[in-house]
Scaffold this motif. Structure first.
Motif, PDB file in Angstrom:
ATOM      1  N   TYR A 283       0.718  -9.334  10.701  1.00 59.07           N
ATOM      2  CA  TYR A 283       1.047  -7.923  10.923  1.00 59.07           C
ATOM      3  C   TYR A 283       1.110  -7.219   9.579  1.00 59.07           C
ATOM      4  O   TYR A 283       1.922  -7.556   8.726  1.00 59.07           O
ATOM      5  N   LYS A 284       0.233  -6.261   9.370  1.00 57.72           N
ATOM      6  CA  LYS A 284       0.228  -5.513   8.117  1.00 57.72           C
ATOM      7  C   LYS A 284       1.042  -4.231   8.286  1.00 57.72           C
ATOM      8  O   LYS A 284       0.822  -3.472   9.218  1.00 57.72           O
ATOM      9  N   THR A 285       1.940  -4.004   7.380  1.00 63.30           N
ATOM     10  CA  THR A 285       2.807  -2.839   7.487  1.00 63.30           C
ATOM     11  C   THR A 285       2.366  -1.761   6.514  1.00 63.30           C
ATOM     12  O   THR A 285       1.747  -2.033   5.496  1.00 63.30           O
ATOM     13  N   LEU A 286       2.709  -0.534   6.843  1.00 61.97           N
ATOM     14  CA  LEU A 286       2.520   0.550   5.892  1.00 61.97           C
ATOM     15  C   LEU A 286       3.557   0.407   4.784  1.00 61.97           C
ATOM     16  O   LEU A 286       4.713   0.089   5.040  1.00 61.97           O
ATOM     17  N   THR A 287       3.142   0.637   3.566  1.00 60.35           N
ATOM     18  CA  THR A 287       4.010   0.390   2.423  1.00 60.35           C
ATOM     19  C   THR A 287       4.034   1.604   1.505  1.00 60.35           C
ATOM     20  O   THR A 287       2.994   2.203   1.234  1.00 60.35           O
ATOM     21  N   SER A 288       5.220   1.945   1.052  1.00 56.59           N
ATOM     22  CA  SER A 288       5.381   2.983   0.032  1.00 56.59           C
ATOM     23  C   SER A 288       5.823   2.315  -1.258  1.00 56.59           C
ATOM     24  O   SER A 288       6.826   1.594  -1.272  1.00 56.59           O
ATOM     25  N   THR A 289       5.082   2.556  -2.306  1.00 54.32           N
ATOM     26  CA  THR A 289       5.335   1.903  -3.587  1.00 54.32           C
ATOM     27  C   THR A 289       5.539   2.939  -4.671  1.00 54.32           C
ATOM     28  O   THR A 289       4.843   3.954  -4.710  1.00 54.32           O
ATOM     29  N   VAL A 290       6.505   2.674  -5.543  1.00 57.08           N
ATOM     30  CA  VAL A 290       6.640   3.448  -6.777  1.00 57.08           C
ATOM     31  C   VAL A 290       6.368   2.499  -7.936  1.00 57.08           C
ATOM     32  O   VAL A 290       6.985   1.435  -8.042  1.00 57.08           O
ATOM     33  N   LEU A 291       5.421   2.876  -8.770  1.00 59.26           N
ATOM     34  CA  LEU A 291       5.110   2.094  -9.966  1.00 59.26           C
ATOM     35  C   LEU A 291       5.757   2.789 -11.160  1.00 59.26           C
ATOM     36  O   LEU A 291       5.425   3.930 -11.477  1.00 59.26           O
ATOM     37  N   MET A 292       6.703   2.103 -11.798  1.00 54.51           N
ATOM     38  CA  MET A 292       7.395   2.639 -12.970  1.00 54.51           C
ATOM     39  C   MET A 292       6.769   2.063 -14.235  1.00 54.51           C
ATOM     40  O   MET A 292       6.622   0.854 -14.361  1.00 54.51           O
ATOM     41  N   ILE A 293       6.431   2.947 -15.170  1.00 52.07           N
ATOM     42  CA  ILE A 293       5.814   2.517 -16.426  1.00 52.07           C
ATOM     43  C   ILE A 293       6.687   2.956 -17.594  1.00 52.07           C
ATOM     44  O   ILE A 293       6.992   4.141 -17.753  1.00 52.07           O
ATOM     45  N   ASP A 294       7.076   1.996 -18.389  1.00 44.72           N
ATOM     46  CA  ASP A 294       7.871   2.239 -19.588  1.00 44.72           C
ATOM     47  C   ASP A 294       6.964   2.868 -20.660  1.00 44.72           C
ATOM     48  O   ASP A 294       5.938   2.289 -21.031  1.00 44.72           O
ATOM     49  N   ILE A 295       7.320   4.060 -21.156  1.00 44.32           N
ATOM     50  CA  ILE A 295       6.530   4.678 -22.227  1.00 44.32           C
ATOM     51  C   ILE A 295       7.375   4.856 -23.489  1.00 44.32           C
ATOM     52  O   ILE A 295       7.130   5.755 -24.301  1.00 44.32           O
ATOM     53  N   SER A 296       8.383   3.993 -23.655  1.00 48.51           N
ATOM     54  CA  SER A 296       9.185   4.041 -24.872  1.00 48.51           C
ATOM     55  C   SER A 296       8.340   3.564 -26.055  1.00 48.51           C
ATOM     56  O   SER A 296       7.283   2.951 -25.888  1.00 48.51           O
ATOM     57  N   HIS A 297       8.839   3.834 -27.244  1.00 49.04           N
ATOM     58  CA  HIS A 297       8.056   3.578 -28.457  1.00 49.04           C
ATOM     59  C   HIS A 297       7.700   2.100 -28.633  1.00 49.04           C
ATOM     60  O   HIS A 297       6.675   1.765 -29.231  1.00 49.04           O
ATOM     61  N   SER A 298       8.521   1.226 -28.099  1.00 45.48           N
ATOM     62  CA  SER A 298       8.272  -0.211 -28.271  1.00 45.48           C
ATOM     63  C   SER A 298       7.012  -0.684 -27.558  1.00 45.48           C
ATOM     64  O   SER A 298       6.524  -1.785 -27.820  1.00 45.48           O
ATOM     65  N   MET A 299       6.450   0.160 -26.670  1.00 48.89           N
ATOM     66  CA  MET A 299       5.235  -0.246 -25.957  1.00 48.89           C
ATOM     67  C   MET A 299       4.002  -0.265 -26.856  1.00 48.89           C
ATOM     68  O   MET A 299       2.928  -0.697 -26.442  1.00 48.89           O
TER      69      MET A 299
END
Length: 365
Positions: free
Chosen positions: A171-187
């Motif tokens: 059974y495949k479900t509908l999914t809501s995703t939030v992708l968080m990306i760190d943009i601090s200077h250490s990246m």
């Protein structure tokens, strides 16, 4: 005589230059120049000088003209500045998807099936006898007839309930995703570019959802001193800033976005390379980059616990190897009940894709 005849393999030389070959390089360089077409073309000129990536029949001038004619570039008539178009932005996403998802398909890491099965919309390899309550769509008619022939013979053909064979369904479900990306200077510190692989993953995941799972939703949140959502078209231009890491603000915004979604499956993917070092208190920022600040850590853990109460698991992709940072991530993951991967930059995309596909196939009761 039956069999196969084999001839000697003669490798075909791939000609240098040509629009398609140069376009792949151009799209790749745009990831590193944050969508700056002029800078990417300057890099290509330097590469051409050093490695002869063009030839006498097709030069860089021809390539630039083709980019304009085919709708990949626009040029300002007054300043002469060149910019990429929406077509180029989509091509970058498609290129990222092919790069990451292509590796995943070749690796054969599994089919991402959930441990539960039942009425669903995707067949899996498991089969069993028919049970009361199974839907007619699950019955494998061909195999059931075959079973009846074996069990009762062809002369007096009949079919009983015991002959029926059922295909299990995922059974495949509908999914809501939030992708968080760190943009601090250490990246971008310590001689390692971490933001470019993170952008590639975001673009590839967005393109996967758009083309294969169009009913799913993906929101992208970036976080430094503050957190804010960005649109899909902003991704190629994303850059690291002189920021600390306000993980709390990122999680708070991600949670608010997911509250508005009507889907049952909700999740947060967080790509980061460091510890939380910042909070916003009114109009001022509380910052401390030395060690693990108790005040910042406790607020962040509180947010992780709140996500757990809302049934929003957080999967953290930690691209740093410091033991004390990994200890924080373990505590954070335990508080939320989510997962953590201590991944290299090379494997980041494959980890995220596997986890996304696996999570969206969980059965919701």
């Amino acid at each position: 005589m039956r069999g196969f005849g084999f001839s000697k393999y003669v490798p075909r030389e791939v000609p240098k230059g040509g629009f398609d070959e140069l376009l792949k390089l151009f799209l790749e360089l745009l990831n590193y120049t944050s969508g700056d077409a002029g800078e990417a073309l300057q890099w290509m000129n330097k590469l051409d000088k050093q490695y002869n990536i063009t030839n006498d029949e097709y030069g860089m001038g021809d390539f630039i003209d083709d980019l304009k004619q085919k709708g990949y570039l626009t040029e300002d008539n007054e300043s002469g500045e060149m910019s990429i178009t929406a077509k180029t932005e989509q091509s970058i996403r498609q290129s990222a998807l092919e790069e990451i998802f292509g590796k995943l398909k070749k690796s054969g890491k599994g089919n991402h099936r959930s441990p539960q099965s039942g009425a669903g919309d995707e067949k899996n390899a498991e089969r069993r006898e028919f049970e009361f309550g199974d839907s007619l769509e699950q019955i494998d008619i061909t195999q059931s007839i075959h079973n009846a022939q074996i069990n009762h013979g062809i002369g007096d053909f009949k079919m009983t309930e015991r002959d029926l064979e059922v295909e299990e369904m995922d059974y495949k479900t509908l999914t809501s995703t939030v992708l968080m990306i760190d943009i601090s200077h250490s990246m971008i510190l310590y001689g390692e570019d971490r933001i470019t692989p993170a952008k590639k993953v975001a673009m590839a995941l967005a393109e996967l959802i758009k083309t294969k799972y169009p009913k799913d939703t993906l929101d992208i949140v970036v976080f430094g001193n503050d957190a804010w959502p960005i649109s899909l078209k902003d991704l190629p231009y994303l850059q690291v800033g002189p920021y600390h890491t306000n993980t709390y603000a990122g999680l708070e915004l991600a949670t608010d976005l997911l509250r508005r979604r009507k889907t049952q499956n909700k999740q947060i993917f967080m790509i980061t390379d460091g510890k939380p070092t910042c909070l916003k208190e009114g109009n001022r920022y509380y910052k401390n980059s030395i060690g693990l600040d108790r005040k910042v850590v406790n607020k962040t853990l509180t947010m992780a616990a709140q996500c757990k109460r809302l049934k929003i698991p957080i999967t953290t992709f930690m691209i740093a190897k410091d033991p004390y940072l990994q200890q924080f991530v373990r505590k954070f993951t335990e508080t939320n009940g989510g997962k953590a991967f201590y991944s290299s930059l090379n494997g980041l995309g494959e980890y995220i894709f596997e986890d996304y596909i696996r999570n969206r196939r969980k059965t919701v009761r």
